[in-house]
Motif scaffolding. Structure first.
Motif, PDB file in Angstrom:
ATOM      1  N   LEU A 121       0.826  -1.210   0.000  1.00 25.71           N
ATOM      2  CA  LEU A 121       0.000   0.000   0.000  1.00 25.71           C
ATOM      3  C   LEU A 121       0.862   1.263   0.000  1.00 25.71           C
ATOM      4  CD1 LEU A 121      -2.747  -1.062   2.582  1.00 25.71           C
ATOM      5  CD2 LEU A 121      -2.826  -1.239   0.086  1.00 25.71           C
ATOM      6  N   ASP A 170      -1.465   7.222  -6.445  1.00 26.90           N
ATOM      7  CA  ASP A 170      -2.875   7.596  -6.254  1.00 26.90           C
ATOM      8  C   ASP A 170      -3.760   6.889  -7.272  1.00 26.90           C
ATOM      9  OD1 ASP A 170      -2.027   9.203  -4.222  1.00 26.90           O
ATOM     10  OD2 ASP A 170      -2.562  11.110  -5.164  1.00 26.90           O
ATOM     11  N   TRP A 191      -4.676   3.266  -6.347  1.00 29.00           N
ATOM     12  CA  TRP A 191      -5.702   3.094  -5.320  1.00 29.00           C
ATOM     13  C   TRP A 191      -7.093   2.985  -5.934  1.00 29.00           C
ATOM     14  CZ3 TRP A 191      -5.485   2.717   0.088  1.00 29.00           C
ATOM     15  CH2 TRP A 191      -4.195   2.774   0.638  1.00 29.00           C
ATOM     16  N   ASP A 192      -7.276   3.586  -7.103  1.00 22.95           N
ATOM     17  CA  ASP A 192      -8.590   3.557  -7.744  1.00 22.95           C
ATOM     18  C   ASP A 192      -8.672   2.528  -8.865  1.00 22.95           C
ATOM     19  OD1 ASP A 192      -9.949   5.584  -6.241  1.00 22.95           O
ATOM     20  OD2 ASP A 192      -8.653   7.057  -7.208  1.00 22.95           O
ATOM     21  N   ARG A 236      -8.958   0.650  -3.418  1.00 24.66           N
ATOM     22  CA  ARG A 236      -9.325   1.391  -2.198  1.00 24.66           C
ATOM     23  C   ARG A 236     -10.510   0.743  -1.494  1.00 24.66           C
ATOM     24  NH1 ARG A 236     -10.037   6.595  -1.462  1.00 24.66           N
ATOM     25  NH2 ARG A 236      -8.801   7.323  -3.216  1.00 24.66           N
ATOM     26  N   PRO A 279      -5.777   8.726  -0.433  1.00 22.30           N
ATOM     27  CA  PRO A 279      -5.023   7.505  -0.138  1.00 22.30           C
ATOM     28  C   PRO A 279      -4.261   7.555   1.188  1.00 22.30           C
ATOM     29  CG  PRO A 279      -4.894   7.952  -2.475  1.00 22.30           C
ATOM     30  CD  PRO A 279      -5.590   9.135  -1.850  1.00 22.30           C
ATOM     31  N   ILE A 285      -5.689  -6.787  -4.266  1.00 27.20           N
ATOM     32  CA  ILE A 285      -4.949  -5.549  -4.558  1.00 27.20           C
ATOM     33  C   ILE A 285      -3.701  -5.865  -5.366  1.00 27.20           C
ATOM     34  CG2 ILE A 285      -3.672  -3.634  -3.513  1.00 27.20           C
ATOM     35  CD1 ILE A 285      -5.642  -3.936  -1.090  1.00 27.20           C
TER      36      ILE A 285
END
Length: 269
Positions: A22, A27, A30-31, A42, A93, A147
């Motif tokens: 993580l 950024d 994360w999406d 996220r 984030p 993830i």
């Protein structure tokens, strides 16, 4: 160190492994969409943070947890899910990472105060403390895998997967009953190779139905992160084959799992 203390340390180490991933994500990552329909990276972190907070309450204040569950009884599951996912979707984030760090840390702190023989309430039957903490480790690993699969940052499997294997074997009958099917008590021998090269076995070696191969693949199947056809598992016998089609090591309604062909088999890479 007692077995329960070792389990708690493994949970901490699993948190650290995910945190390393993580902390490296951009950024945009994360999406990024994961293989769970409608869920981004996220959303996976949000689910873990929310669930760890609920687990902390269950460990620290069982009556308050049961009251919260009763208040939700008969409610809209999808609406509830969207409600807590919206919290993470509104965060930056760094803020979401900080929430998950705090929630996971509080979970471990609460678990350290509980006797290993204690019963802990959850969504369904109460669980033993060992099984409860093991389930939190499994959730951290499996949602972390969602993830990792999406963002492509390495998080090597470790022998902490022995805990996921344990739950996968223990929840075999649940996988049937959860779908309204009769349980199958036909013996199945499980013979797995750990990431370290060690051998992990469960069941009677003389059983005709057998599952063998990488423990990493077995864990992906029982957490519904891979279809068995996309693994290097060797599955022999009708009961073993049925189990691998239905396997579900986590609580909740039957999951839809993954479709065959979504991932390359490890040996084909």
């Amino acid at each position: 160190m007692t077995p329960y203390e070792e389990l708690l340390q493994d949970l901490v180490d699993e948190h650290r492994a995910l945190e390393t991933v993580l902390a490296r994500m951009s950024d945009a990552q994360w999406d990024r969409s994961t293989h769970a329909p409608g869920w981004s990276a996220r959303d996976q972190v949000t689910h873990l943070a929310h669930s760890d907070e609920a687990a902390t309450l269950a460990l620290a204040d069982a009556p308050a947890f049961r009251a919260a569950v009763d208040a939700r009884a008969g409610g809209d599951r999808a609406g509830y899910e969207q409600h807590y996912l919206s919290r993470g979707r509104a965060m930056t984030p760094p803020a979401l990472l900080a929430w998950w760090r705090a929630a996971s840390g509080a979970l471990v702190a609460a678990a350290r105060t509980v006797d290993a023989r204690a019963r802990v309430p959850w969504y369904g039957p109460d669980m033993g403390a060992v099984s409860f903490v093991t389930a939190r480790l499994m959730e951290t690993w499996s949602h972390g895998l969602d993830i990792v699969d999406a963002v492509g940052i390495a998080r090597p499997d470790t022998d902490r997967l022995r805990h996921v294997v344990f739950l996968g074997v223990r929840t075999r009958q649940f996988s049937y009953v959860n779908r309204g099917l009769p349980a199958d008590d036909t013996p199945v021998y499980v013979d797995l190779t750990a990431p370290s090269g060690a051998t992990w076995t469960h069941g009677e070696p003389t059983a005709r139905d057998r599952i063998s191969g990488p423990a990493s693949d077995f864990c992906r199947v029982v957490t519904q992160r891979r279809h068995v056809a996309d693994t290097d598992l060797r599955v022999t016998g009708p009961s073993a084959e049925a189990w691998m089609r239905l396997a579900q090591a986590f609580a909740g309604p039957p999951g839809q799992g993954r479709r065959p062909g979504q991932f390359p088999r490890p040996s084909a890479r």
